[in-house]
Design a protein around this motif. Structure first.
Motif, PDB file in Angstrom:
ATOM      1  N   SER A 147      -5.629   8.344  -4.959  1.00 32.45           N
ATOM      2  CA  SER A 147      -4.747   9.132  -5.824  1.00 32.45           C
ATOM      3  C   SER A 147      -3.352   9.142  -5.209  1.00 32.45           C
ATOM      4  N   ILE A 148      -2.363   9.487  -6.023  1.00 29.77           N
ATOM      5  CA  ILE A 148      -1.057   9.754  -5.429  1.00 29.77           C
ATOM      6  C   ILE A 148      -1.157  10.906  -4.442  1.00 29.77           C
ATOM      7  N   ARG A 149      -2.209  11.750  -4.594  1.00 29.09           N
ATOM      8  CA  ARG A 149      -2.419  12.856  -3.665  1.00 29.09           C
ATOM      9  C   ARG A 149      -2.993  12.383  -2.335  1.00 29.09           C
ATOM     10  N   SER A 150      -3.278  11.087  -2.216  1.00 30.65           N
ATOM     11  CA  SER A 150      -3.607  10.514  -0.906  1.00 30.65           C
ATOM     12  C   SER A 150      -2.352  10.414  -0.046  1.00 30.65           C
ATOM     13  N   PHE A 151      -1.185  10.435  -0.697  1.00 29.23           N
ATOM     14  CA  PHE A 151       0.086  10.256  -0.006  1.00 29.23           C
ATOM     15  C   PHE A 151       0.943  11.519  -0.011  1.00 29.23           C
ATOM     16  N   GLY A 166      -8.978  11.591   2.349  1.00 34.56           N
ATOM     17  CA  GLY A 166     -10.176  11.036   2.974  1.00 34.56           C
ATOM     18  C   GLY A 166     -10.588   9.720   2.363  1.00 34.56           C
ATOM     19  N   VAL A 167     -10.460   9.591   1.046  1.00 33.71           N
ATOM     20  CA  VAL A 167     -10.796   8.324   0.391  1.00 33.71           C
ATOM     21  C   VAL A 167      -9.882   7.205   0.886  1.00 33.71           C
ATOM     22  N   ALA A 168      -8.611   7.508   1.062  1.00 33.65           N
ATOM     23  CA  ALA A 168      -7.682   6.501   1.573  1.00 33.65           C
ATOM     24  C   ALA A 168      -8.086   6.047   2.971  1.00 33.65           C
ATOM     25  N   ALA A 236     -11.710 -13.053  -7.374  1.00 29.14           N
ATOM     26  CA  ALA A 236     -11.337 -13.952  -6.283  1.00 29.14           C
ATOM     27  C   ALA A 236      -9.843 -13.939  -6.013  1.00 29.14           C
ATOM     28  N   ALA A 237      -9.059 -13.460  -6.969  1.00 31.89           N
ATOM     29  CA  ALA A 237      -7.609 -13.407  -6.784  1.00 31.89           C
ATOM     30  C   ALA A 237      -7.211 -12.490  -5.631  1.00 31.89           C
ATOM     31  N   SER A 238      -8.102 -11.575  -5.228  1.00 35.28           N
ATOM     32  CA  SER A 238      -7.769 -10.616  -4.161  1.00 35.28           C
ATOM     33  C   SER A 238      -8.559 -10.872  -2.880  1.00 35.28           C
ATOM     34  N   ASP A 239      -9.020 -12.089  -2.680  1.00 32.21           N
ATOM     35  CA  ASP A 239      -9.876 -12.369  -1.522  1.00 32.21           C
ATOM     36  C   ASP A 239      -9.193 -12.125  -0.173  1.00 32.21           C
ATOM     37  N   TYR A 240      -7.860 -12.141  -0.127  1.00 36.03           N
ATOM     38  CA  TYR A 240      -7.168 -11.883   1.144  1.00 36.03           C
ATOM     39  C   TYR A 240      -6.442 -10.537   1.110  1.00 36.03           C
ATOM     40  N   VAL A 241      -6.872  -9.674   0.206  1.00 35.92           N
ATOM     41  CA  VAL A 241      -6.328  -8.312   0.125  1.00 35.92           C
ATOM     42  C   VAL A 241      -7.389  -7.375   0.672  1.00 35.92           C
ATOM     43  N   ASN A 242      -7.065  -6.641   1.709  1.00 35.34           N
ATOM     44  CA  ASN A 242      -8.052  -5.773   2.345  1.00 35.34           C
ATOM     45  C   ASN A 242      -7.379  -4.539   2.918  1.00 35.34           C
ATOM     46  N   GLY A 243      -7.956  -3.378   2.611  1.00 35.93           N
ATOM     47  CA  GLY A 243      -7.413  -2.127   3.128  1.00 35.93           C
ATOM     48  C   GLY A 243      -6.183  -1.646   2.392  1.00 35.93           C
ATOM     49  N   ALA A 244      -5.902  -2.228   1.230  1.00 37.33           N
ATOM     50  CA  ALA A 244      -4.721  -1.830   0.463  1.00 37.33           C
ATOM     51  C   ALA A 244      -5.032  -0.602  -0.391  1.00 37.33           C
ATOM     52  N   ILE A 245      -4.051   0.269  -0.522  1.00 40.44           N
ATOM     53  CA  ILE A 245      -4.153   1.418  -1.423  1.00 40.44           C
ATOM     54  C   ILE A 245      -2.979   1.283  -2.384  1.00 40.44           C
ATOM     55  N   ILE A 246      -3.268   0.825  -3.591  1.00 42.78           N
ATOM     56  CA  ILE A 246      -2.237   0.384  -4.521  1.00 42.78           C
ATOM     57  C   ILE A 246      -1.974   1.464  -5.562  1.00 42.78           C
ATOM     58  N   PRO A 247      -0.759   2.011  -5.582  1.00 48.36           N
ATOM     59  CA  PRO A 247      -0.439   3.026  -6.594  1.00 48.36           C
ATOM     60  C   PRO A 247      -0.399   2.435  -7.996  1.00 48.36           C
ATOM     61  N   CYS A 248      -0.846   3.214  -8.951  1.00 50.53           N
ATOM     62  CA  CYS A 248      -0.670   2.899 -10.382  1.00 50.53           C
ATOM     63  C   CYS A 248      -0.185   4.193 -11.003  1.00 50.53           C
ATOM     64  N   ASP A 249       1.124   4.423 -10.902  1.00 56.37           N
ATOM     65  CA  ASP A 249       1.654   5.768 -11.136  1.00 56.37           C
ATOM     66  C   ASP A 249       2.947   5.821 -11.910  1.00 56.37           C
ATOM     67  N   GLY A 250       3.328   4.704 -12.535  1.00 55.28           N
ATOM     68  CA  GLY A 250       4.570   4.694 -13.300  1.00 55.28           C
ATOM     69  C   GLY A 250       5.814   4.845 -12.438  1.00 55.28           C
ATOM     70  N   GLY A 251       5.668   4.658 -11.125  1.00 60.65           N
ATOM     71  CA  GLY A 251       6.803   4.767 -10.202  1.00 60.65           C
ATOM     72  C   GLY A 251       6.919   6.125  -9.525  1.00 60.65           C
ATOM     73  N   PHE A 252       5.933   7.014  -9.699  1.00 63.65           N
ATOM     74  CA  PHE A 252       6.011   8.370  -9.144  1.00 63.65           C
ATOM     75  C   PHE A 252       6.311   8.370  -7.646  1.00 63.65           C
ATOM     76  N   LEU A 253       5.571   7.589  -6.881  1.00 59.28           N
ATOM     77  CA  LEU A 253       5.743   7.609  -5.436  1.00 59.28           C
ATOM     78  C   LEU A 253       7.033   6.930  -4.983  1.00 59.28           C
ATOM     79  N   ALA A 254       7.602   6.091  -5.840  1.00 56.60           N
ATOM     80  CA  ALA A 254       8.848   5.423  -5.490  1.00 56.60           C
ATOM     81  C   ALA A 254      10.060   6.289  -5.752  1.00 56.60           C
ATOM     82  N   ASN A 255       9.882   7.359  -6.497  1.00 58.91           N
ATOM     83  CA  ASN A 255      11.025   8.154  -6.941  1.00 58.91           C
ATOM     84  C   ASN A 255      11.333   9.281  -5.962  1.00 58.91           C
TER      85      ASN A 255
END
Length: 255
Positions: A147-151, A166-168, A236-255
């Motif tokens: 969640s954005i509440r992870s950050f 904790g999930v993060a 398979a497109a994410s085979d070298y992506v590991n441990g990432a926590i990717i926001p999907c928030d409309g830019g909330f965390l960037a603002n």
């Protein structure tokens, strides 16, 4: 490998927790449309007509009802789905969760325990059970719903924010543990989403206006907004992506 085949989930088996509605339902449908056979575990039943509709859009989707905060029920339901998939689950989505809204000084210990039991402990146990089979095969994808509440702080929903932190950390730690075995563990961190979980907040016009001022996209998200990201992390497109926590928030965390 073509660009299209990078995201093709044909022949894969996926398990989505909390998939009866909301974000979990959106993810389950997206995985099925991408070619995966999907099992859903939720405390709420999924009507046969809904399952039939989802299946018609892609691959078959079935549901198993269980309270994942109950450890015995969790183990039973997970092993049932594993058996139905002949012992192989390629994609695990730990989405099940809930939220109690209360400030820290009035938050009950019962609600605290219930939140962490479902949002964190269930995700750990599901990951451990399914992760062991992935390690044996040296392949697998685990997607957690952070969640954005992870950050950021979680005003008015203390245990929820702590659980998503904790999930993060669960995501990062399991990623480090299991990357050598070919297992990718990542998380999606949704922002303000229109689901049953946010009905109370969405009903507060002043609160909605405050959130929209912070979101550059000037709207709340929907379950469909997670579809592409979920398929990417499952494929398979994410085979070298590991441990990432990717926001999907409309830019909330960037603002």
């Amino acid at each position: 490998m073509s660009h299209a085949s990078l995201f093709d989930l044909t022949g894969r088996h996926a398990l989505v927790t909390g998939g009866a509605d909301g974000l979990g339902a959106g993810i389950a449908r997206a995985l099925a449309r991408a070619g995966a056979r999907v099992g859903v575990i939720d405390i709420a039943p999924v009507p046969d007509a809904v399952l039939a509709k989802w299946s018609a859009e892609g691959q078959p989707v079935f549901a198993r009802q269980a309270d994942l905060a109950d450890r015995d029920a969790l183990h039973s339901a997970t092993h049932d789905v594993l058996q139905r998939f002949d012992g192989r689950i390629d994609i695990l989505v730990n989405n099940a969760g809930h939220q109690f809204r209360a400030p820290g000084h009035t938050h009950s210990i019962e609600d605290w325990d219930a939140t962490l039991a479902l949002n964190v402990t269930a995700a750990f146990l599901m990951s451990q059970i399914i992760g062991r089979t992935m390690i044996e095969r040296r392949a697998g994808k685990i997607i957690n719903l952070a969640s954005i509440r992870s950050f950021a702080g979680s005003t008015g929903a203390l245990a929820y924010g702590v659980s998503k932190g904790g999930v993060a950390q669960l995501t990062r730690s399991l990623a480090c543990d299991w990357a050598p075995f070919g297992v990718q563990v990542n998380a999606i961190a949704p922002g303000f989403m229109r689901t049953a979980l946010t009905d109370a907040l969405a009903g507060d016009a002043a609160a909605v206006e405050r959130t929209l001022e912070r979101i550059p996209a000037r709207r709340w998200g929907t379950p469909d907004d997670l579809a592409g990201l979920a398929v990417f992390l499952a494929s398979a497109a994410s085979d070298y992506v590991n441990g990432a926590i990717i926001p999907c928030d409309g830019g909330f965390l960037a603002n």
